[in-house]
Design a protein around this motif. Structure first.
Motif, PDB file in Angstrom:
ATOM      1  N   ILE A 147       0.819  -1.211   0.000  1.00 52.86           N
ATOM      2  CA  ILE A 147       0.000   0.000   0.000  1.00 52.86           C
ATOM      3  C   ILE A 147       0.855   1.264   0.000  1.00 52.86           C
ATOM      4  O   ILE A 147       0.406   2.342  -0.395  1.00 52.86           O
ATOM      5  CB  ILE A 147      -0.977  -0.019   1.201  1.00 52.86           C
ATOM      6  N   TYR A 148       2.120   1.134   0.413  1.00 51.58           N
ATOM      7  CA  TYR A 148       3.015   2.299   0.404  1.00 51.58           C
ATOM      8  C   TYR A 148       3.528   2.611  -1.001  1.00 51.58           C
ATOM      9  O   TYR A 148       4.197   3.626  -1.209  1.00 51.58           O
ATOM     10  CB  TYR A 148       4.179   2.069   1.368  1.00 51.58           C
ATOM     11  N   GLU A 149       3.221   1.729  -1.971  1.00 48.14           N
ATOM     12  CA  GLU A 149       3.583   2.006  -3.356  1.00 48.14           C
ATOM     13  C   GLU A 149       2.573   2.927  -4.029  1.00 48.14           C
ATOM     14  O   GLU A 149       2.786   3.383  -5.148  1.00 48.14           O
ATOM     15  CB  GLU A 149       3.667   0.685  -4.134  1.00 48.14           C
ATOM     16  N   LEU A 150       1.448   3.194  -3.341  1.00 45.42           N
ATOM     17  CA  LEU A 150       0.373   4.017  -3.905  1.00 45.42           C
ATOM     18  C   LEU A 150       0.529   5.474  -3.502  1.00 45.42           C
ATOM     19  O   LEU A 150       1.043   5.786  -2.421  1.00 45.42           O
ATOM     20  CB  LEU A 150      -0.988   3.501  -3.436  1.00 45.42           C
ATOM     21  N   THR A 151       0.061   6.363  -4.363  1.00 43.60           N
ATOM     22  CA  THR A 151       0.087   7.797  -4.075  1.00 43.60           C
ATOM     23  C   THR A 151      -1.338   8.267  -3.790  1.00 43.60           C
ATOM     24  O   THR A 151      -2.244   8.045  -4.597  1.00 43.60           O
ATOM     25  CB  THR A 151       0.645   8.583  -5.275  1.00 43.60           C
ATOM     26  N   PHE A 152      -1.525   8.916  -2.642  1.00 40.45           N
ATOM     27  CA  PHE A 152      -2.847   9.375  -2.233  1.00 40.45           C
ATOM     28  C   PHE A 152      -2.950  10.888  -2.328  1.00 40.45           C
ATOM     29  O   PHE A 152      -1.988  11.606  -2.034  1.00 40.45           O
ATOM     30  CB  PHE A 152      -3.154   8.944  -0.796  1.00 40.45           C
ATOM     31  N   ALA A 196     -18.345   3.705   8.614  1.00 43.60           N
ATOM     32  CA  ALA A 196     -19.628   4.325   8.237  1.00 43.60           C
ATOM     33  C   ALA A 196     -19.570   5.846   8.268  1.00 43.60           C
ATOM     34  O   ALA A 196     -20.573   6.512   8.515  1.00 43.60           O
ATOM     35  CB  ALA A 196     -20.758   3.816   9.138  1.00 43.60           C
ATOM     36  N   LYS A 197     -18.395   6.396   7.996  1.00 45.03           N
ATOM     37  CA  LYS A 197     -18.219   7.843   7.940  1.00 45.03           C
ATOM     38  C   LYS A 197     -17.195   8.167   6.862  1.00 45.03           C
ATOM     39  O   LYS A 197     -16.479   7.274   6.394  1.00 45.03           O
ATOM     40  CB  LYS A 197     -17.763   8.380   9.297  1.00 45.03           C
ATOM     41  N   PRO A 198     -17.106   9.440   6.440  1.00 46.91           N
ATOM     42  CA  PRO A 198     -16.171   9.779   5.355  1.00 46.91           C
ATOM     43  C   PRO A 198     -14.715   9.477   5.685  1.00 46.91           C
ATOM     44  O   PRO A 198     -14.285   9.561   6.840  1.00 46.91           O
ATOM     45  CB  PRO A 198     -16.394  11.283   5.162  1.00 46.91           C
ATOM     46  N   TYR A 199     -13.980   9.151   4.645  1.00 45.58           N
ATOM     47  CA  TYR A 199     -12.536   8.914   4.761  1.00 45.58           C
ATOM     48  C   TYR A 199     -11.834  10.169   5.261  1.00 45.58           C
ATOM     49  O   TYR A 199     -12.252  11.295   4.954  1.00 45.58           O
ATOM     50  CB  TYR A 199     -11.959   8.566   3.390  1.00 45.58           C
ATOM     51  N   PRO A 200     -10.748   9.995   6.011  1.00 43.72           N
ATOM     52  CA  PRO A 200      -9.910  11.137   6.388  1.00 43.72           C
ATOM     53  C   PRO A 200      -9.095  11.607   5.185  1.00 43.72           C
ATOM     54  O   PRO A 200      -9.138  10.993   4.114  1.00 43.72           O
ATOM     55  CB  PRO A 200      -9.007  10.552   7.480  1.00 43.72           C
ATOM     56  N   THR A 201      -8.323  12.672   5.356  1.00 44.68           N
ATOM     57  CA  THR A 201      -7.551  13.223   4.234  1.00 44.68           C
ATOM     58  C   THR A 201      -6.056  12.911   4.323  1.00 44.68           C
ATOM     59  O   THR A 201      -5.377  12.948   3.308  1.00 44.68           O
ATOM     60  CB  THR A 201      -7.728  14.752   4.169  1.00 44.68           C
ATOM     61  N   ALA A 202      -5.546  12.608   5.512  1.00 39.29           N
ATOM     62  CA  ALA A 202      -4.117  12.319   5.667  1.00 39.29           C
ATOM     63  C   ALA A 202      -3.791  10.944   5.084  1.00 39.29           C
ATOM     64  O   ALA A 202      -4.485   9.967   5.382  1.00 39.29           O
ATOM     65  CB  ALA A 202      -3.716  12.367   7.133  1.00 39.29           C
ATOM     66  N   VAL A 217      -1.631   8.668   5.784  1.00 41.72           N
ATOM     67  CA  VAL A 217      -1.430   7.588   6.753  1.00 41.72           C
ATOM     68  C   VAL A 217      -2.761   7.051   7.245  1.00 41.72           C
ATOM     69  O   VAL A 217      -2.927   5.837   7.456  1.00 41.72           O
ATOM     70  CB  VAL A 217      -0.555   8.059   7.936  1.00 41.72           C
ATOM     71  N   ASP A 218      -3.743   7.926   7.407  1.00 38.64           N
ATOM     72  CA  ASP A 218      -5.067   7.492   7.849  1.00 38.64           C
ATOM     73  C   ASP A 218      -5.825   6.777   6.735  1.00 38.64           C
ATOM     74  O   ASP A 218      -6.564   5.826   6.983  1.00 38.64           O
ATOM     75  CB  ASP A 218      -5.881   8.694   8.344  1.00 38.64           C
ATOM     76  N   ILE A 219      -5.646   7.250   5.502  1.00 35.26           N
ATOM     77  CA  ILE A 219      -6.283   6.585   4.355  1.00 35.26           C
ATOM     78  C   ILE A 219      -5.786   5.152   4.254  1.00 35.26           C
ATOM     79  O   ILE A 219      -6.572   4.212   4.047  1.00 35.26           O
ATOM     80  CB  ILE A 219      -5.981   7.352   3.050  1.00 35.26           C
ATOM     81  N   LEU A 224      -6.777  -0.798   4.684  1.00 30.22           N
ATOM     82  CA  LEU A 224      -6.379  -2.092   5.218  1.00 30.22           C
ATOM     83  C   LEU A 224      -7.388  -2.618   6.231  1.00 30.22           C
ATOM     84  O   LEU A 224      -7.714  -3.811   6.239  1.00 30.22           O
ATOM     85  CB  LEU A 224      -4.995  -1.984   5.864  1.00 30.22           C
ATOM     86  N   HIS A 225      -7.902  -1.753   7.083  1.00 29.56           N
ATOM     87  CA  HIS A 225      -8.857  -2.149   8.115  1.00 29.56           C
ATOM     88  C   HIS A 225     -10.118  -2.752   7.485  1.00 29.56           C
ATOM     89  O   HIS A 225     -10.713  -3.686   8.029  1.00 29.56           O
ATOM     90  CB  HIS A 225      -9.219  -0.912   8.953  1.00 29.56           C
TER      91      HIS A 225
END
Length: 313
Positions: free
Chosen positions: A210-215, A228-234, A236-238, A243-244
């Motif tokens: 997953i660290y090969e991806l650019t967010f 059940a809530k919107p994704y964060p923006t950082a 590391v949190d994405i 994964l979770h």
């Protein structure tokens, strides 16, 4: 006027022939299929022609569904439909990351291919299956799961429908207990116990990948399955959210209820099948739900008749 949300279905929605109407109806969809084929050759053929045995292998299913969903998204954009929010069911959440602008299409497809292979490997380690339990409330199903070793509630779909993941050897006994309690159990044609601890090995395989991806920061809210809530923006949190999701339950009913509370009144299902629309009708009949192919057909009928068209689901 309420807000519009796009919904992307997950594994289990696939069928031979999926995406062919999009390919035929929309040049924008056709372009997406062609792009995916250059990265993952044979995807369009597998979607349109099968065979089913190959399409239903997790490592193939996930890239194929991903392609169909991106084609649906492209078709909607080309006819001027703009959404204010997104939710994706399981695999559909990865498509949602692309639709929200968090991942590029190339990175999304790259991750989907790795995700499919990792989940296939995890499935081969422990023979597990999934059963949809109907006509019982969630608390009853959760209590029933505790009667069995390694039996987990995983997909909270809608009122009266909760999917569980369990060992294959326990499936018949579990189905018997469901019937005794007045419910109905339907075994699902999936290759493993997804969204449960059975998938923890897959999560470990993907931790480094997953660290090969650019967010990037998303352009519109994407609601998470696991929270059940919107994704964060950082970033590391994405990564943690992605994964979770793989080895934790899909809180679909709560996700949709939260979206409705946030002002979403129209939902467009973008992908194979109409399962998610069926869930929504059972969650809240006051909102509107339609399918991408219906939207496209209405648009083309108006265009061919020389009439003005505006999206009304």
């Amino acid at each position: 006027m309420g807000k519009i949300a796009l919904l992307f279905p997950g594994q289990g929605s696939q069928y031979v022939g999926m995406g062919k109407p999009l390919y035929d109806l929309s040049p924008c969809s056709r372009e997406i299929f062609d792009q995916v084929d250059t990265i993952h050759p044979g995807t369009s053929t597998l979607c349109f022609e099968g065979p089913a045995e190959a399409l239903n292998q997790t490592q193939n299913t996930q890239p194929c569904i991903f392609a169909v969903e991106l084609a649906a998204l492209a078709a909607l954009k080309c006819v001027g439909v703009e959404a204010q929010g997104i939710a994706g069911f399981s695999l559909g959440e990865v498509t949602g990351l692309v639709a929200a602008g968090v991942l590029s299409m190339d990175d999304g497809l790259k991750f989907v291919k790795k995700r499919g292979r990792a989940m296939e490997e995890a499935s081969q380690m422990t023979p597990a299956s999934m059963v949809a339990v109907l006509k019982l409330d969630n608390a009853t199903v959760e209590t029933l799961c505790r009667e069995f070793n390694q039996c987990y509630p995983v997909n909270y779909n809608c009122p009266g429908q909760l999917v569980v993941a369990l060992l294959k050897d326990d499936q018949e006994a579990f189905l018997t207990r469901v019937k005794e309690l007045g419910g109905r159990g339907i075994p699902l044609t999936l290759s493993g116990g997804f969204h449960s601890p059975f998938m923890t090995y897959a999560t470990k395989l993907l931790e480094q990948k997953i660290y090969e991806l650019t967010f990037a920061a998303g352009s519109i809210p994407l609601y998470s399955n696991a929270y059940a809530k919107p994704y964060p923006t950082a970033p590391v949190d994405i990564r943690d959210y992605i994964l979770h999701q793989i080895n934790h339950p899909v809180l679909w009913e709560q996700t949709i209820r939260n979206m409705i509370a946030d002002g979403f009144t129209t939902f467009i299902e973008c992908g194979p099948g109409k399962t998610l629309g069926g869930f929504i009708k059972k969650i809240d009949k006051s909102v509107t739900c339609c399918h991408v192919e219906t939207v496209l057909t209405d648009y083309l009928e108006a265009k061919n008749a020389g009439k003005e068209w505006s999206f009304i689901c």
